[in-house]
Design a protein around this motif. Structure first.
Motif, PDB file in Angstrom:
ATOM      1  N   LYS A   1      -7.387  11.550   8.706  1.00  0.00           N
ATOM      2  CA  LYS A   1      -8.071  11.479   7.422  1.00  0.00           C
ATOM      3  C   LYS A   1      -7.690  10.188   6.700  1.00  0.00           C
ATOM      4  O   LYS A   1      -6.662   9.583   6.981  1.00  0.00           O
ATOM      5  CB  LYS A   1      -7.720  12.679   6.538  1.00  0.00           C
ATOM      6  CG  LYS A   1      -8.308  13.991   7.024  1.00  0.00           C
ATOM      7  CD  LYS A   1      -8.098  15.100   6.012  1.00  0.00           C
ATOM      8  CE  LYS A   1      -8.773  16.394   6.465  1.00  0.00           C
ATOM      9  NZ  LYS A   1      -8.618  17.471   5.463  1.00  0.00           N
ATOM     10  N   LYS A   2      -8.546   9.782   5.782  1.00  0.00           N
ATOM     11  CA  LYS A   2      -8.265   8.625   4.941  1.00  0.00           C
ATOM     12  C   LYS A   2      -7.401   9.090   3.785  1.00  0.00           C
ATOM     13  O   LYS A   2      -7.846   9.837   2.918  1.00  0.00           O
ATOM     14  CB  LYS A   2      -9.579   8.030   4.418  1.00  0.00           C
ATOM     15  CG  LYS A   2      -9.411   6.775   3.587  1.00  0.00           C
ATOM     16  CD  LYS A   2      -9.149   5.551   4.431  1.00  0.00           C
ATOM     17  CE  LYS A   2      -9.227   4.282   3.617  1.00  0.00           C
ATOM     18  NZ  LYS A   2      -8.986   3.071   4.419  1.00  0.00           N
ATOM     19  N   VAL A   3      -6.147   8.667   3.778  1.00  0.00           N
ATOM     20  CA  VAL A   3      -5.218   9.062   2.724  1.00  0.00           C
ATOM     21  C   VAL A   3      -5.406   8.144   1.508  1.00  0.00           C
ATOM     22  O   VAL A   3      -5.508   6.923   1.640  1.00  0.00           O
ATOM     23  CB  VAL A   3      -3.760   8.997   3.212  1.00  0.00           C
ATOM     24  CG1 VAL A   3      -2.789   9.240   2.061  1.00  0.00           C
ATOM     25  CG2 VAL A   3      -3.538  10.021   4.327  1.00  0.00           C
TER      26      VAL A   3
ATOM     27  N   LEU B   1      -1.371  -0.109   2.936  1.00  0.00           N
ATOM     28  CA  LEU B   1      -1.785   0.842   3.969  1.00  0.00           C
ATOM     29  C   LEU B   1      -2.802   1.866   3.483  1.00  0.00           C
ATOM     30  O   LEU B   1      -3.590   2.385   4.277  1.00  0.00           O
ATOM     31  CB  LEU B   1      -0.551   1.576   4.509  1.00  0.00           C
ATOM     32  CG  LEU B   1       0.523   0.689   5.147  1.00  0.00           C
ATOM     33  CD1 LEU B   1       1.802   1.489   5.362  1.00  0.00           C
ATOM     34  CD2 LEU B   1       0.021   0.124   6.469  1.00  0.00           C
ATOM     35  N   PHE B   2      -2.769   2.190   2.182  1.00  0.00           N
ATOM     36  CA  PHE B   2      -3.657   3.212   1.622  1.00  0.00           C
ATOM     37  C   PHE B   2      -4.237   2.712   0.301  1.00  0.00           C
ATOM     38  O   PHE B   2      -3.557   2.002  -0.441  1.00  0.00           O
ATOM     39  CB  PHE B   2      -2.881   4.511   1.329  1.00  0.00           C
ATOM     40  CG  PHE B   2      -2.028   5.013   2.446  1.00  0.00           C
ATOM     41  CD1 PHE B   2      -2.586   5.634   3.551  1.00  0.00           C
ATOM     42  CD2 PHE B   2      -0.647   4.860   2.398  1.00  0.00           C
ATOM     43  CE1 PHE B   2      -1.795   6.110   4.584  1.00  0.00           C
ATOM     44  CE2 PHE B   2       0.162   5.326   3.413  1.00  0.00           C
ATOM     45  CZ  PHE B   2      -0.413   5.956   4.522  1.00  0.00           C
TER      46      PHE B   2
ATOM     47  N   LEU C   1      -8.042  12.596   2.225  1.00  0.00           N
ATOM     48  CA  LEU C   1      -6.955  13.421   1.696  1.00  0.00           C
ATOM     49  C   LEU C   1      -6.294  12.692   0.526  1.00  0.00           C
ATOM     50  O   LEU C   1      -5.467  11.801   0.713  1.00  0.00           O
ATOM     51  CB  LEU C   1      -5.898  13.712   2.761  1.00  0.00           C
ATOM     52  CG  LEU C   1      -4.786  14.651   2.288  1.00  0.00           C
ATOM     53  CD1 LEU C   1      -5.304  16.087   2.214  1.00  0.00           C
ATOM     54  CD2 LEU C   1      -3.567  14.574   3.191  1.00  0.00           C
ATOM     55  N   PRO C   2      -6.644  13.059  -0.724  1.00  0.00           N
ATOM     56  CA  PRO C   2      -5.951  12.481  -1.887  1.00  0.00           C
ATOM     57  C   PRO C   2      -4.562  13.103  -2.033  1.00  0.00           C
ATOM     58  O   PRO C   2      -4.381  14.313  -1.856  1.00  0.00           O
ATOM     59  CB  PRO C   2      -6.844  12.872  -3.060  1.00  0.00           C
ATOM     60  CG  PRO C   2      -8.108  13.434  -2.469  1.00  0.00           C
ATOM     61  CD  PRO C   2      -7.737  13.954  -1.133  1.00  0.00           C
TER      62      PRO C   2
ATOM     63  N   GLN D   1       0.826   7.752  13.283  1.00  0.00           N
ATOM     64  CA  GLN D   1       0.875   9.219  13.255  1.00  0.00           C
ATOM     65  C   GLN D   1      -0.014   9.820  12.176  1.00  0.00           C
ATOM     66  O   GLN D   1      -0.014  11.032  11.982  1.00  0.00           O
ATOM     67  CB  GLN D   1       2.317   9.691  13.092  1.00  0.00           C
ATOM     68  CG  GLN D   1       3.210   9.299  14.253  1.00  0.00           C
ATOM     69  CD  GLN D   1       4.602   9.884  14.124  1.00  0.00           C
ATOM     70  OE1 GLN D   1       4.815  10.897  13.460  1.00  0.00           O
ATOM     71  NE2 GLN D   1       5.571   9.257  14.769  1.00  0.00           N
ATOM     72  N   LEU D   2      -0.750   8.993  11.473  1.00  0.00           N
ATOM     73  CA  LEU D   2      -1.709   9.497  10.474  1.00  0.00           C
ATOM     74  C   LEU D   2      -3.111   9.080  10.875  1.00  0.00           C
ATOM     75  O   LEU D   2      -3.305   8.009  11.443  1.00  0.00           O
ATOM     76  CB  LEU D   2      -1.383   8.931   9.082  1.00  0.00           C
ATOM     77  CG  LEU D   2      -0.113   9.429   8.422  1.00  0.00           C
ATOM     78  CD1 LEU D   2       0.022   8.823   7.030  1.00  0.00           C
ATOM     79  CD2 LEU D   2      -0.080  10.944   8.317  1.00  0.00           C
TER      80      LEU D   2
END
Length: 372
Positions: free
Chosen positions: A105-107, A143-144, A309-310, A371-372
């Motif tokens: 998922k996009k964090v 990264l996010f 995923l917020p 890992q994400l």
């Protein structure tokens, strides 16, 4: 998001100046969204026991809870905290569970400032992040998609954080700096185009701009009216005015509350809320940190619940609106920063800013390791 009502007002910000703090010298969809007015009404009786109890409990400390009851109270506190932790476990201990939720998922990261990235201090002007925390936040932003949503003015928190790689929402989300979404509506007269040092196109979203003169006026009145109470500090956070009573003797808290209450009787379009040792005067509009999270997710094109995923980390009562939004959305993680049991809509907890820093490092490492 709903877009069936009139647009918020979008405009540039005023520069910071020294008048934003009133400190007494005796002590030291193309995101047009609905901003409906709340129903006006009188503030609850500020002298009621429930209100003063809320003031007293707005920032409980472990030391205060146990100092008069010695070993029995320590044992009781630890038992209560452990019971609370079963419902809101440590995000560090349950990092593997969070990793599984975030997999593929996009964090998106949302952070409060005071009490989350910086310690709670007596003088809000001295609430500085550590260099290590700043580096942890900076690494996360690489990264996010990352935003800071705070009750402070946006200008002030930009100064305190000192990073250009993220997005800022001040005044509990009533002053948002976010990306421009290109569309036929981009030339709308209420949007203000900006560019940061990295050349990103940004816009400012200020849904309560019409209240600016009123907030400035009530700020000056509060500074004048609280002048006689040693330790009070009145802060102009642009779209809200904050009356800090952390340095006020507890016997004088009711005086502070009375002054704020009486001042607001002349401003029926303003409302009173409270946070950690602070009374806050805000516009009566349907807007909060939860609405700010929703708006930012749309502005970032990250509102797809299946793939996004917020993660929201905050410590204060105002952050509960964001936790509530994520819980109702059924796709997101709320993390409360607290070393004492509190009623909360958050799923996980962290004890203090150092643990927040370790969490940010951990989630960044998971991303770097694939890992994400």
């Amino acid at each position: 998001m709903d877009s069936n009502h009139s647009s918020p007002v979008l405009a540039d910000t005023a520069p910071i100046n020294n008048s934003s703090l009133g400190i007494h010298s005796s002590v030291t969809s193309n995101n047009y969204i609905a901003i409906p007015m709340k129903k006006q009404g009188k503030v609850d009786d500020i002298f009621s026991n429930s209100w003063l109890d809320a003031m007293r409990s707005s920032s409980p400390s472990r030391k205060k809870l146990i100092k008069s009851n010695e070993e029995t109270a320590v044992e009781h506190f630890d038992t209560a905290y452990l019971s609370w932790m079963r419902k809101h476990p440590s995000a560090l201990i349950f990092m593997d569970q969070i990793r599984k939720q975030a997999k593929n998922k996009k964090v998106v990261i949302f952070l409060d400032y005071d009490g989350t990235l910086s310690p709670i201090v007596n003088d809000p002007d001295n609430a500085f992040m550590s260099n290590e925390m700043r580096l942890a936040v900076e690494n996360v932003t690489k990264l996010f998609p990352t935003s800071i949503i705070t009750g402070r003015s946006r200008d002030k928190v930009c100064q305190l954080v000192g990073l250009t790689e993220l997005y800022y929402a001040g005044s509990h989300g009533m002053d948002i700096m976010c990306p421009v979404k290109h569309s036929s509506d981009d030339n709308h007269r209420h949007y203000v185009g900006l560019s940061n040092v990295q050349g990103k196109e940004l816009k400012l979203v200020q849904p309560a701009r019409e209240f600016l003169p009123m907030i400035e006026q009530v700020f000056k009145v509060l500074v004048r009216n609280t002048k006689g109470i040693k330790g009070t500090l009145v802060e102009n956070n642009k779209f809200c005015a904050s009356v800090h009573y952390r340095n006020v003797e507890e016997k004088n808290w009711s005086k502070v509350a009375q002054i704020v209450h009486e001042t607001l009787t002349d401003y029926p379009r303003l409302q009173l809320t409270h946070g950690r040792k602070v009374l806050e005067v805000r516009p009566v509009v349907d807007w909060n940190k939860g609405r700010a999270v929703e708006f930012l997710l749309h502005s970032l094109d990250l509102h797809d619940k299946a793939n996004v995923l917020p993660i929201y980390i905050g410590d204060d009562r105002s952050d509960e609106d964001a936790f509530k939004f994520l819980r109702e959305r059924k796709c997101g993680i709320g993390i409360l920063v607290s070393s004492v049991p509190k009623d909360t809509k958050a799923s996980y907890s962290l004890k203090d800013p150092p643990e927040v820093m370790e969490f940010l490092k951990a989630i960044a490492n998971l991303k770097k390791m694939g890992q994400l």
